[in-house]
Design a protein around this motif. Structure first.
Motif, PDB file in Angstrom:
ATOM      1  N   GLY A  16       0.682  -1.069   0.235  1.00  0.00           N
ATOM      2  CA  GLY A  16       0.243  -0.156   0.287  1.00  0.00           C
ATOM      3  C   GLY A  16       0.795   0.759   0.012  1.00  0.00           C
ATOM      4  N   LEU A  17       0.519   1.762  -1.049  1.00  0.00           N
ATOM      5  CA  LEU A  17       1.832   3.471  -1.039  1.00  0.00           C
ATOM      6  C   LEU A  17       0.283   4.442  -0.594  1.00  0.00           C
ATOM      7  CD1 LEU A  17       2.687   1.453  -2.821  1.00  0.00           C
ATOM      8  CD2 LEU A  17       4.289   3.123  -4.072  1.00  0.00           C
ATOM      9  N   ALA A  23       3.661   9.616  13.161  1.00  0.00           N
ATOM     10  CA  ALA A  23       3.774   7.940  13.692  1.00  0.00           C
ATOM     11  C   ALA A  23       4.995   7.551  12.581  1.00  0.00           C
ATOM     12  CB  ALA A  23       2.867   6.963  14.175  1.00  0.00           C
ATOM     13  N   ASP A  24       5.178   7.541  10.899  1.00  0.00           N
ATOM     14  CA  ASP A  24       5.712   7.214  10.380  1.00  0.00           C
ATOM     15  C   ASP A  24       6.915   7.306  10.379  1.00  0.00           C
ATOM     16  OD1 ASP A  24       4.060   5.400   9.641  1.00  0.00           O
ATOM     17  OD2 ASP A  24       3.990   7.032   7.521  1.00  0.00           O
ATOM     18  N   ALA A  25       7.906   9.165  11.070  1.00  0.00           N
ATOM     19  CA  ALA A  25       8.718   9.357  11.210  1.00  0.00           C
ATOM     20  C   ALA A  25      10.426   8.943  11.595  1.00  0.00           C
ATOM     21  CB  ALA A  25       9.010  11.053  12.139  1.00  0.00           C
ATOM     22  N   VAL A  26       9.464   8.144  12.424  1.00  0.00           N
ATOM     23  CA  VAL A  26      10.433   6.912  13.624  1.00  0.00           C
ATOM     24  C   VAL A  26      11.424   5.995  11.421  1.00  0.00           C
ATOM     25  CG1 VAL A  26      10.714   4.683  14.109  1.00  0.00           C
ATOM     26  CG2 VAL A  26       9.492   6.977  15.501  1.00  0.00           C
ATOM     27  N   LEU A  69       5.280   9.013  -0.873  1.00  0.00           N
ATOM     28  CA  LEU A  69       4.385   8.206  -0.834  1.00  0.00           C
ATOM     29  C   LEU A  69       5.065   7.083   0.360  1.00  0.00           C
ATOM     30  CD1 LEU A  69       1.817   7.577  -3.330  1.00  0.00           C
ATOM     31  CD2 LEU A  69       1.687   9.144  -1.283  1.00  0.00           C
ATOM     32  N   ALA A  70       5.039   6.706   1.628  1.00  0.00           N
ATOM     33  CA  ALA A  70       4.881   5.739   2.591  1.00  0.00           C
ATOM     34  C   ALA A  70       4.330   4.079   1.403  1.00  0.00           C
ATOM     35  CB  ALA A  70       4.885   6.021   3.728  1.00  0.00           C
ATOM     36  N   VAL A  71       6.137   3.339   1.974  1.00  0.00           N
ATOM     37  CA  VAL A  71       5.332   2.069   1.024  1.00  0.00           C
ATOM     38  C   VAL A  71       5.060   1.210   2.470  1.00  0.00           C
ATOM     39  CG1 VAL A  71       6.854   0.567  -0.122  1.00  0.00           C
ATOM     40  CG2 VAL A  71       6.880   2.478  -1.252  1.00  0.00           C
ATOM     41  N   ASP A  78       4.486  -2.847   8.209  1.00  0.00           N
ATOM     42  CA  ASP A  78       5.236  -1.801   8.000  1.00  0.00           C
ATOM     43  C   ASP A  78       5.217  -1.112   7.516  1.00  0.00           C
ATOM     44  OD1 ASP A  78       5.871  -4.276   7.428  1.00  0.00           O
ATOM     45  OD2 ASP A  78       7.922  -4.183   8.303  1.00  0.00           O
ATOM     46  N   VAL A  79       5.819  -0.124   7.568  1.00  0.00           N
ATOM     47  CA  VAL A  79       6.738   1.136   6.713  1.00  0.00           C
ATOM     48  C   VAL A  79       7.773   1.125   6.531  1.00  0.00           C
ATOM     49  CG1 VAL A  79       7.159   3.306   5.839  1.00  0.00           C
ATOM     50  CG2 VAL A  79       4.748   2.562   6.880  1.00  0.00           C
ATOM     51  N   VAL A  80       8.268   0.338   5.043  1.00  0.00           N
ATOM     52  CA  VAL A  80       9.287   0.277   4.922  1.00  0.00           C
ATOM     53  C   VAL A  80      10.110   1.043   4.091  1.00  0.00           C
ATOM     54  CG1 VAL A  80       9.135  -2.538   5.006  1.00  0.00           C
ATOM     55  CG2 VAL A  80       8.733  -1.861   2.647  1.00  0.00           C
ATOM     56  N   GLY A  81       9.841   2.093   3.447  1.00  0.00           N
ATOM     57  CA  GLY A  81      10.523   3.374   2.239  1.00  0.00           C
ATOM     58  C   GLY A  81       9.440   4.357   1.897  1.00  0.00           C
ATOM     59  N   TYR A  82       9.664   4.537   1.090  1.00  0.00           N
ATOM     60  CA  TYR A  82       9.010   5.797   0.319  1.00  0.00           C
ATOM     61  C   TYR A  82       8.809   5.436  -1.417  1.00  0.00           C
ATOM     62  CZ  TYR A  82      13.419   8.774  -0.431  1.00  0.00           C
ATOM     63  OH  TYR A  82      14.468   9.311  -0.465  1.00  0.00           O
TER      64      TYR A  82
END
Length: 173
Positions: A16-17, A23-26, A69-71, A78-82
Motif C-alpha cells: 500500500g502506498l 508516526a512514520d517519522a521513526v 508516499l510511504a510504502v 509495516d512501512v519500509v520506505g517511500y
C-alpha cells in the motif's frame, strides 16, 4: 501526483502506498541512518544527530514529504520506505522525478520495482507525459529498478568526485 483535493492511495499485490503519517517519522529516521556514506551530506544524519525523529515529525506535519508516499507491506502492516514523484528541476515543468528508497531489510524482495511501477502507472493516468530520475552511478540496485520500470539513461552525467556521478534517466508515458 494529485490536484490537492484527495490524498493519493495506491495498492499493489503486496503493498500500500499512502501519505506519510507523523508516526512514520521513526521509519524516516531509520532511512537517514542507513544511507550510504557516498550520499551527499545534506541527506545524511549530521554531527549534531539531525534530523531527529522530532525534526522529521515536524516535517511531516508541515507537508515536507508531499509527493512521496510511504510504502507499507500489506501482509505485515509495516512501512519500509517511500516512493513517489517530486519536482527536481531535471525536466521541464510538469515532468517530475521518480524517487524511492527502502530500508535495507526490505531490499532484494522486489518492493522497489512494485512500488515504482504503481507510481509510474498513476503518473500515466494523471496525464504526465514524461518522468525523470536521477541516480548515482554506484547505485546499481536503483539503476536496475529504474530499468525494470522503463527508464533509460539519457547520457547526461553530473560529475561529482566525492559522491559519484549523477546519471539522469527518463521515461516517456
Amino acid at each position: 501526483m494529485t490536484d490537492g483535493t484527495a490524498p493519493v492511495l495506491l495498492t499493489t499485490a503486496r503493498l500500500g502506498l499512502r501519505p506519510w503519517s507523523v508516526a512514520d517519522a521513526v521509519v524516516q529516521r531509520e532511512l537517514w541512518t542507513e544511507r550510504d556514506p557516498r550520499v551527499p551530506a545534506h541527506r545524511r544524519i549530521d554531527a549534531q544527530g539531525r534530523p531527529t525523529v522530532a525534526d522529521l515529525e515536524q516535517a511531516v506535519r508541515a507537508g515536507a514529504s508531499a509527493g512521496l508516499l510511504a510504502v507499507e507491506r500489506a501482509a505485515v502492516g509495516d512501512v519500509v520506505g517511500y516512493c513517489g514523484l517530486v519536482e527536481s528541476g531535471h525536466g521541464r515543468p510538469g515532468e517530475p522525478e521518480l524517487a524511492f528508497e527502502l530500508l535495507r531489510r526490505a531490499w532484494g524482495q522486489g518492493y522497489a520495482t512494485e512500488a515504482a511501477t504503481a507510481v509510474v502507472e498513476h503518473a500515466r493516468s494523471a496525464g504526465y507525459a514524461r518522468l525523470w530520475a536521477g541516480v548515482r552511478d554506484w547505485n546499481v540496485a536503483s539503476r536496475r529498478v529504474l530499468a525494470k520500470v522503463g527508464f533509460v539513461e539519457t547520457g547526461h552525467r553530473e560529475e561529482d568526485p566525492v559522491h559519484g556521478a549523477l546519471l539522469l534517466t527518463t521515461r516517456r508515458l
